[in-house]
Write a protein that holds these residues in place. Structure first.
Motif, PDB file in Angstrom:
ATOM      1  N   LYS A  91     -14.167 -12.983 -67.173  1.00  0.00           N
ATOM      2  CA  LYS A  91     -13.227 -12.312 -67.664  1.00  0.00           C
ATOM      3  C   LYS A  91     -13.927 -10.922 -68.144  1.00  0.00           C
ATOM      4  O   LYS A  91     -13.301  -9.946 -68.244  1.00  0.00           O
ATOM      5  CB  LYS A  91     -12.285 -12.647 -68.700  1.00  0.00           C
ATOM      6  N   TYR A  92     -15.010 -11.221 -68.588  1.00  0.00           N
ATOM      7  CA  TYR A  92     -15.847 -10.108 -69.120  1.00  0.00           C
ATOM      8  C   TYR A  92     -16.256  -8.944 -68.115  1.00  0.00           C
ATOM      9  O   TYR A  92     -17.176  -7.941 -68.375  1.00  0.00           O
ATOM     10  CB  TYR A  92     -17.054 -10.564 -70.070  1.00  0.00           C
ATOM     11  N   SER A  99     -20.692 -15.252 -71.980  1.00  0.00           N
ATOM     12  CA  SER A  99     -20.423 -14.584 -70.892  1.00  0.00           C
ATOM     13  C   SER A  99     -21.819 -14.001 -70.066  1.00  0.00           C
ATOM     14  O   SER A  99     -22.688 -14.065 -70.940  1.00  0.00           O
ATOM     15  CB  SER A  99     -19.883 -13.054 -71.085  1.00  0.00           C
ATOM     16  N   ARG A 131     -23.353 -10.987 -68.966  1.00  0.00           N
ATOM     17  CA  ARG A 131     -23.300  -9.472 -68.962  1.00  0.00           C
ATOM     18  C   ARG A 131     -24.656  -8.681 -68.681  1.00  0.00           C
ATOM     19  O   ARG A 131     -25.538  -9.374 -68.928  1.00  0.00           O
ATOM     20  CB  ARG A 131     -22.956  -9.191 -70.291  1.00  0.00           C
TER      21      ARG A 131
END
Length: 361
Positions: free
Chosen positions: A294-295, A359, A361
């Motif tokens: 979701k990030y 996450s 990223r």
């Protein structure tokens, strides 16, 4: 592995999602390392198709180790090609602007252009580096002879809007490319005089071939597109991203609803005796990464940098490893997800993936 170790069979469902498909790469890599499990059938779409073809070809050519090597080779080649051809990752722009954001200026320009001009205008020669990469990685003439695994590849028939599922004997380079042909980026792929787009619109992926053409009850879904979001999107690109996620999950959720209905009929003995053998009580399992994915905005589906891809791979490995540690004994015995709670009831909180809050990223 001892002779007395029971072998368990799984069918796999692989979603599409561009570069996010590297998450499934890692999950598959870890699954292939577990010799207690045999992968019987695979249904796949788009990036899932690339993973499925690479894995099946490797299994056919040299077993599990070769399958892992072929997956690695495919994604490494994707990264190297991205350094040259990715339209939103030129060295100049990436030095000037952060990449992993939907506000990344080159991505916004690129995305806007796809809303105004069609690939028949912007890419008249249908240039697609993915085609060359896949043709170098997989010999499709050989793949069609594969008997180690059953493949079912989804594409969307443009004229009828229906899903077309190609099995192992029908798979070609064109079929694989059709499964990943996003209509805003690439021309439709013509197969036997019919035009096809990305399979995600009507089957992401289509599950039904696994029920009719394999004898394996257990189905594991490797999710790429988040199903649940904590907040309602407010910006234009966040809204479009969520619309795409909902669209590409919708066909899968419809099939899961049908599976849940059949399970109810069987569990509550609602079928007449003469019809009961016509239905299979499918045991459903899933690997979800809603919290991690979701990030990642839609722009990152085009991020082919090696650190990003291997980061997703490692996340996929960890998710599969955790699942095997917790649920291996359930294979062939019972479901490890409650379909109504996790997929069909919008008010229910997901049971899985709560600990996957970190996450990539």
């Amino acid at each position: 592995m001892g002779k007395s170790t029971p072998l368990k069979k799984l069918n796999l469902a692989l979603q599409g999602g561009g570069a996010h498909g590297a998450l499934a790469w890692g999950a598959l890599e870890r699954l292939l390392e577990d010799e207690r499990i045999i992968i019987d059938g695979v249904c796949a779409t788009s990036a899932g198709t690339m993973n499925a073809c690479a894995m099946a070809y490797g299994l056919h050519m040299g077993g599990r180790e070769r399958a892992r090597e072929t997956l690695h080779e495919f994604w490494r080649n994707i990264s190297q090609a991205g350094e040259q051809f990715n339209p939103v990752r030129s060295p100049l722009w990436t030095k000037m602007t952060p990449w992993k954001t939907d506000d990344f200026l080159p991505y916004l320009i690129f995305d806007s252009a796809t809303r105004v001009f069609s690939p028949y205008q912007t890419n008249p020669f249908d240039f697609n580096p993915l085609r060359d990469i896949l043709s170098r990685t997989v010999d499709f003439d050989v793949l069609r002879e594969c008997n180690r695994i059953k493949l079912f590849i989804s594409a969307t028939h443009v004229q009828s809007g229906k899903v077309r599922v190609f099995d192992t004997k029908e798979i070609s380079l064109d079929v694989a490319m059709a499964s990943a042909a996003l209509p805003f980026l690439f021309k439709a792929v013509t197969i036997d005089g019919e035009d096809y787009w990305d399979g995600g619109y009507m089957g992401n992926p289509a599950l039904f071939p696994l029920f009719y053409k394999t004898d394996t009850r257990d189905l594991m879904i490797l999710h790429i597109n988040p199903i649940n979001r904590d907040e309602t999107p407010k910006t234009a690109h966040d809204i479009m991203n969520r619309v795409n996620e909902v669209t590409f999950n919708s066909s899968l959720l419809k099939e899961l609803r049908a599976i849940a209905f059949v399970k109810k009929l069987l569990d509550q003995d609602m079928l007449k005796e003469e019809y009961r053998d016509s239905f299979t009580n499918v045991l459903v399992h899933s690997i979800r990464a809603d919290q991690a994915m979701k990030y990642l905005g839609v722009a990152t589906k085009f991020d082919t940098s090696w650190p990003f891809l291997t980061g997703l791979r490692d996340k996929g490995r960890a998710l599969m490893n955790d699942w095997l540690d917790e649920h291996f004994d359930a294979i062939g015995v019972h479901d490890t997800v409650d379909l109504h709670v996790e997929f069909l009831n919008p008010e229910a909180e997901p049971l899985q993936d709560k600990k996957a809050a970190t996450s990539v990223r």
